[in-house]
Design a protein around this motif. Structure first.
Motif, PDB file in Angstrom:
ATOM      1  N   ARG A  56       7.136 -17.518 -42.575  1.00 18.61           N
ATOM      2  CA  ARG A  56       6.480 -18.430 -43.513  1.00 18.61           C
ATOM      3  C   ARG A  56       5.580 -17.712 -44.523  1.00 18.61           C
ATOM      4  NH1 ARG A  56       5.535 -21.559 -38.520  1.00 18.61           N
ATOM      5  NH2 ARG A  56       3.321 -21.053 -38.713  1.00 18.61           N
ATOM      6  N   GLU A  81      -1.914 -23.145 -44.575  1.00 16.52           N
ATOM      7  CA  GLU A  81      -1.050 -24.017 -43.790  1.00 16.52           C
ATOM      8  C   GLU A  81      -1.742 -25.333 -43.451  1.00 16.52           C
ATOM      9  OE1 GLU A  81       0.908 -22.190 -40.491  1.00 16.52           O
ATOM     10  OE2 GLU A  81       2.284 -21.143 -41.829  1.00 16.52           O
ATOM     11  N   ARG A  82      -3.039 -25.303 -43.215  1.00 17.13           N
ATOM     12  CA  ARG A  82      -3.753 -26.553 -42.935  1.00 17.13           C
ATOM     13  C   ARG A  82      -3.647 -27.484 -44.142  1.00 17.13           C
ATOM     14  NH1 ARG A  82      -9.722 -25.810 -41.505  1.00 17.13           N
ATOM     15  NH2 ARG A  82      -9.830 -25.551 -43.757  1.00 17.13           N
ATOM     16  N   ARG A  96       0.200 -28.680 -44.581  1.00 16.26           N
ATOM     17  CA  ARG A  96       0.726 -29.570 -43.537  1.00 16.26           C
ATOM     18  C   ARG A  96       0.677 -31.041 -43.942  1.00 16.26           C
ATOM     19  NH1 ARG A  96       1.262 -27.187 -38.204  1.00 16.26           N
ATOM     20  NH2 ARG A  96       0.342 -25.125 -38.279  1.00 16.26           N
ATOM     21  N   GLU A  97      -0.103 -31.365 -44.943  1.00 15.34           N
ATOM     22  CA  GLU A  97      -0.167 -32.746 -45.423  1.00 15.34           C
ATOM     23  C   GLU A  97       1.146 -33.173 -46.070  1.00 15.34           C
ATOM     24  OE1 GLU A  97      -3.605 -33.191 -47.897  1.00 15.34           O
ATOM     25  OE2 GLU A  97      -4.910 -32.282 -46.392  1.00 15.34           O
ATOM     26  N   TYR A 108       6.774 -29.759 -46.010  1.00 17.34           N
ATOM     27  CA  TYR A 108       6.267 -28.534 -45.408  1.00 17.34           C
ATOM     28  C   TYR A 108       6.251 -28.652 -43.886  1.00 17.34           C
ATOM     29  CZ  TYR A 108       3.763 -24.188 -44.813  1.00 17.34           C
ATOM     30  OH  TYR A 108       3.435 -22.918 -44.449  1.00 17.34           O
ATOM     31  N   ARG A 109       5.910 -29.816 -43.372  1.00 19.91           N
ATOM     32  CA  ARG A 109       5.943 -30.004 -41.913  1.00 19.91           C
ATOM     33  C   ARG A 109       7.357 -29.808 -41.384  1.00 19.91           C
ATOM     34  NH1 ARG A 109       2.325 -34.294 -42.973  1.00 19.91           N
ATOM     35  NH2 ARG A 109       3.993 -35.814 -42.675  1.00 19.91           N
ATOM     36  N   LEU A 149       8.012 -26.141 -41.245  1.00 22.14           N
ATOM     37  CA  LEU A 149       7.375 -25.529 -40.082  1.00 22.14           C
ATOM     38  C   LEU A 149       8.246 -25.625 -38.836  1.00 22.14           C
ATOM     39  CD1 LEU A 149       3.688 -26.780 -40.462  1.00 22.14           C
ATOM     40  CD2 LEU A 149       4.547 -24.478 -40.862  1.00 22.14           C
ATOM     41  N   ARG A 196       5.213 -17.064 -38.324  1.00 21.11           N
ATOM     42  CA  ARG A 196       4.257 -17.044 -39.434  1.00 21.11           C
ATOM     43  C   ARG A 196       4.358 -15.738 -40.234  1.00 21.11           C
ATOM     44  NH1 ARG A 196      -0.233 -19.270 -37.043  1.00 21.11           N
ATOM     45  NH2 ARG A 196      -0.051 -21.211 -38.169  1.00 21.11           N
TER      46      ARG A 196
END
Length: 98
Positions: free
Chosen positions: A32, A74-75, A78-79, A83-84, A87, A93
């Motif tokens: 990622r 990433e935090r 993740r919204e 992207y989720r 993942l 990573r």
């Protein structure tokens, strides 16, 4: 590694996390954060080539800052549902298998 990662990213690059197109091809199919992987490898190579406590400290701090930056990015990302999903497809990573 850095060149491959940068070319894979195309025009979707910035210094702060932002909602851009999610890149999932090229180096981003494997890990990622491939640009950070290249930076980590550069720090490791520099430390091995010019070892001193100072170089080691700079490398550890530099790598630590990029690790922190990747968690912050990433935090934020993740919204985005896309992207989720990314993942779940790309588990690693920075380094495959680690």
């Amino acid at each position: 590694m850095l060149l491959f990662a940068r070319l894979s990213l195309g025009r979707s690059i910035g210094f702060v996390p932002a909602q851009r197109v999610i890149v999932t091809g090229g180096a981003y199919r494997i890990v990622r954060h491939p640009i950070y992987t290249g930076i980590f490898l550069s720090f490791i190579a520099w430390t091995l080539r010019d070892y001193s406590p100072r170089v080691l400290a700079i490398s550890v701090i530099g790598c630590g800052l990029f690790v922190l930056k990747s968690f912050i990015e990433e935090r934020f990302l993740r919204e985005d549902p896309e992207y989720r999903d990314y993942l779940t497809r790309v588990r690693w990573r920075w380094f495959p298998g680690i």
